[in-house]
Structures are given as structure tokens and as C-alpha cells.
Design an enzyme around this catalytic site. Sequence first.
Site, mmCIF file in Angstrom:
data_model
loop_
_atom_site.group_PDB
_atom_site.id
_atom_site.type_symbol
_atom_site.label_atom_id
_atom_site.label_comp_id
_atom_site.label_asym_id
_atom_site.label_seq_id
_atom_site.Cartn_x
_atom_site.Cartn_y
_atom_site.Cartn_z
ATOM 1 N N ASP A 118 14.731 1.764 7.252
ATOM 2 C CA ASP A 118 16.521 1.745 7.475
ATOM 3 C C ASP A 118 15.907 2.756 6.010
ATOM 4 O O ASP A 118 17.440 3.019 5.514
ATOM 5 C CB ASP A 118 16.486 1.109 7.230
ATOM 6 C CG ASP A 118 17.326 0.464 8.486
ATOM 7 O OD1 ASP A 118 17.540 1.178 9.484
ATOM 8 O OD2 ASP A 118 17.073 -1.376 9.431
ATOM 9 N N ASP A 174 18.424 3.905 16.899
ATOM 10 C CA ASP A 174 19.014 4.246 16.046
ATOM 11 C C ASP A 174 17.977 4.600 14.690
ATOM 12 O O ASP A 174 18.873 5.503 13.806
ATOM 13 C CB ASP A 174 19.588 2.892 14.623
ATOM 14 C CG ASP A 174 19.183 1.432 15.732
ATOM 15 O OD1 ASP A 174 19.608 1.611 17.419
ATOM 16 O OD2 ASP A 174 20.134 0.693 14.992
HETATM 17 N N1 GLY Z 1 20.650 -0.893 13.015
HETATM 18 C C1 GLY Z 1 21.521 -0.576 13.087
HETATM 19 C C2 GLY Z 1 22.699 -0.233 13.985
HETATM 20 O O1 GLY Z 1 22.987 -1.717 14.043
HETATM 21 O O2 GLY Z 1 24.070 -0.037 14.287
#
Ligand code: GLY
Length: 493
Positions: A118, A174
Site C-alpha cells: 500500500d 488490489d
Molecule cells: N486493500 C484495499 C481495499 O480494501 O480495497
Amino acid sequence: MRKVSFHSTIFGILLVVLIPVRNLRAQNLDSLFQHSLEFARQQLENSVAEIVDTTQFARSTDEYGNWTTKSSGSWTSGFFPGCLWHMYKYTSDSTWKNWARSWTAGLWDEQYDTGTHDVGFKVFDSYGLGYRMTINEDYKPVILRAAQSLATRYNSTVGCTRSWNNRTFPVIIDNMMNLELLFWASKNGGETEWYDMAISHGLRTMQDHVRADGSTYQIVDYNPTTGIIIQKETSQGYTTESTWARGQSWGLYGFTMAYRHTGDVRLLETACKLADFVVDNLPEDYVPYWDYFAPNIPNEEKDASAAAIAASGLLELSGLVDSTDLQVKYWNTAENILASLSSDSYLAESSNSSGILLHGVGNHNKGSEVDVSLIYADYYFIEALLRHQGLVSPTLAPREYACLTPTKIKLLPNYPNPFNPVTTIPYRLSESANLAFSVYDLTGRRIRSFDTVYQNAGNHRFIFNARQLASGIYLFVMQAGPQVKSIKITLVR
Ligand code: GLY
């Protein structure tokens, strides 16, 4: 007297009827979307006053509609400054730039975060967006450092960057989004191996996360020593074999972006597969339920964030596909999603929410952030609205370079695409002209321009040496006075 056939009469009538209908739709949507942007401006101005502390970042709304904020370590921390940067782009008002800079500065430490994929969301949507909008050279080293942090998570046996620190070596769908940090950094002063890592990650995700029907798994856990899959799972979806809506949107957007950076047609085809799944499975109001196979549809929560991310990705994808049918399909679906999100059902206008969109779902399985406003829903909603206006990159054909017809420039067939690294672009001039040639990247930045030349009517060719350009998609633009012809060029190294 010329005989007018039945077909041409019908065609003529259709044209007369359909063109105004189309224009009317465009006008209505433009004013609807303008209204949404104005509302976004108002809400964000209020949010700045509500949050005040530039080390706190809006994440989701509480039961009173107020923002719950998080410190810079949260995966969502980049989106609030990102929204402020978007508003700077929208308004050109330096007040927004100052706010955006203040909250961006609050993320300074995140460039060193090697503990999560992230780092990409945190740094690229704040410093990254700020750099691309203002070319503030102080930001570049921060972005490069963040890419270096993300690169530490790469394992060459798996061929991916590790997403989370739990499980064995999990890679989540993601994570496709965070490849942009690596792609961008490698092309802007960083290491070339970051590009190789990003493309490898994209191709492995294409292989392991994407099902034959274009739907996706959220998590694939690997053995980091052998690279073999241990298991496939979900965290935020209904079941392993269902399709978590936001994950599907991350994938759609991520593969599209990866194609933009690489010109690798496998990534484009994958983006289209994911997009087709979305288009075919959206409910009537174009906003997906939190999982496409949630058990009690239609009595399940919608996820506006999944809709907003998909809309933004579809707008970009519509500019990258060659088939007109696909261009129209993706563009229209994006418009339908944005129209739905701009309606009373989703726009937070008559609610007490500090956010812009209602009805987002963070983690349904944990009962966390269900049916709330989410800062990332707002971020991608604004991005999509600005993309629709041609105001932010990437837009394949920035409005001012859109092809004007009729034009005296005609590109001739057999255009080699992709080309590598020297290409010949044949064209015909119907009358003599002073011709200017330039090459743009998809951020709308002119990266090459060539001397204007006077040419007579007839066939010509332009020989373009692209040896210095990185892989990716570019626009080759030919201009004769107000007449412009542009063509997508794909460069694969
Ligand atoms: N990991 C990012 C989301 O919850 O979309």
C-alpha cells in the site's frame, strides 16, 4: 432523378433523430457531472475545515456522517490529499494547491514503508499526483524512494511483490494498482528493474487471479521458495470462488494502467476480459453489490467505491482499445455508472455525510465500514469525472488534440503497430499544408516536437525514431493549422 433507396431514407431519418438524441445525452451528462464536481468542491472545502490537522486523513464516515480519520500509515491516507490535488486541477485555484501540499507533506514518512504494497496508494496518489500536476521537483525523490521501498517486497521466484505480511506470500488483486508506482518511477529516474518487476507481477496476476470468464480471485498465496501456489482465498469477498466487486475494479483499472505503461497486448486483453465481466454483471443502476455473487442479492449492500474505480478504469480503457464497438461500450458504461453515482441515490447531497458518495463498503465480512462514505470512492469518482472532461491524464486524446474532421491529413493503411524502435507513418495530404509533428504521452505532455515543414498534396511518410522512449502508449499528432490528426502508437521494448 436519383433514386433514393428505402435503406438510405431510413438511415437519413435515423441520423436526424439519433444525432440530436446523442447530443442531448451528452449535454445532460455534462451538466449532471458538472453539478457533481461542484458538489465535490463544496464537500471537500468543508472537509478541510472539519479535519484541520494535516497529519490526519479522511477515511470513512461514522454514524453521524462525520469523517473518521487515520494517521498516515493507513492504506487510505493518500486519497484525501489526492482529492485536494484533483480539486486544484479542476479549479486552478492555488488555495487547493496549498491544502493539497499541506496534507501531502503529512505523508512524508510513508516513502520508507517497506511493510506493505500500500506504499503505492499512499505515495502515488499524493506525492505522485502532486508531481504530475505541478512538477514540484521536491516530490520526485519521495516517489522514487517509495518505489524502492515497494521493490524490496519483490520475490523473483514468484515474480510478484508481496502484498501483505500475513499468510505465506499473499498477492492480492488490489496490488495491481500499486504497480503504477514502479512503472512510473522506472521511467522517471528510477531503476529499470522496477519496470521488469511490475510487468512480471502483472503477468503472473493475469495468470493466477483471473478466471476464464474474466472474474477474479482476491488472494493468491504462494510458496516464496518454489513460486508454487499454496491456495486461493478471499478476505473481503463472499467466498473464494465469488467475485469481490472492488477487487474486480482494482483489476480492471490496474491491467488497463499496466497496458498504458507497457504496450503489452496481453495486459490489454486481460483488462478487456475484466471489463466485459463488469459490464455484463452490473445491476440495473450500474453500481455493483459488494460482491457480484453476494448471497441475498438484491437485498445486499451496494459498493459505490467499486463503481467509481470501474468508471475511471473504463474511461481509460475506452481510449486504448482499437475497436469502435468496445470504445463505445466502455465509454457508455462509464457514463452510465457516473450518472447513477451523480443521482440522489448515491450523491451525498441531501444527507449528513461529509463525503461525496454514499453507500460504500469497506469490509463486509468484518461488518466494518458498511454503507458509508469512503474517501477512495470519492477520489476515483472525482478522477473519473475529470477524465470524462479530459482534464486529467490519462486521456488518449486530450480534447485539443482530438481528430477534427474533415481533415486534409489521412493516415494510410498498413501502419505498423507496435513499432520498435523506428517507425514509418504514411499519410496523404489532400492539399498542400504546413505540417507540424509532435508526440505526446498519455499525461498530455508533449515529449517530442519536430520542425514544421511545408508539403505538397500527395502521399508522404514520417520516419520517427523512438529509440529514446520507454515502452508504453503514446500519441503521434500531426497538425495543419487548426486541423489535427492523432494516432495511438504502441511502443514495446
Ligand atoms: N486493500 C484495499 C481495499 O480494501 O480495497
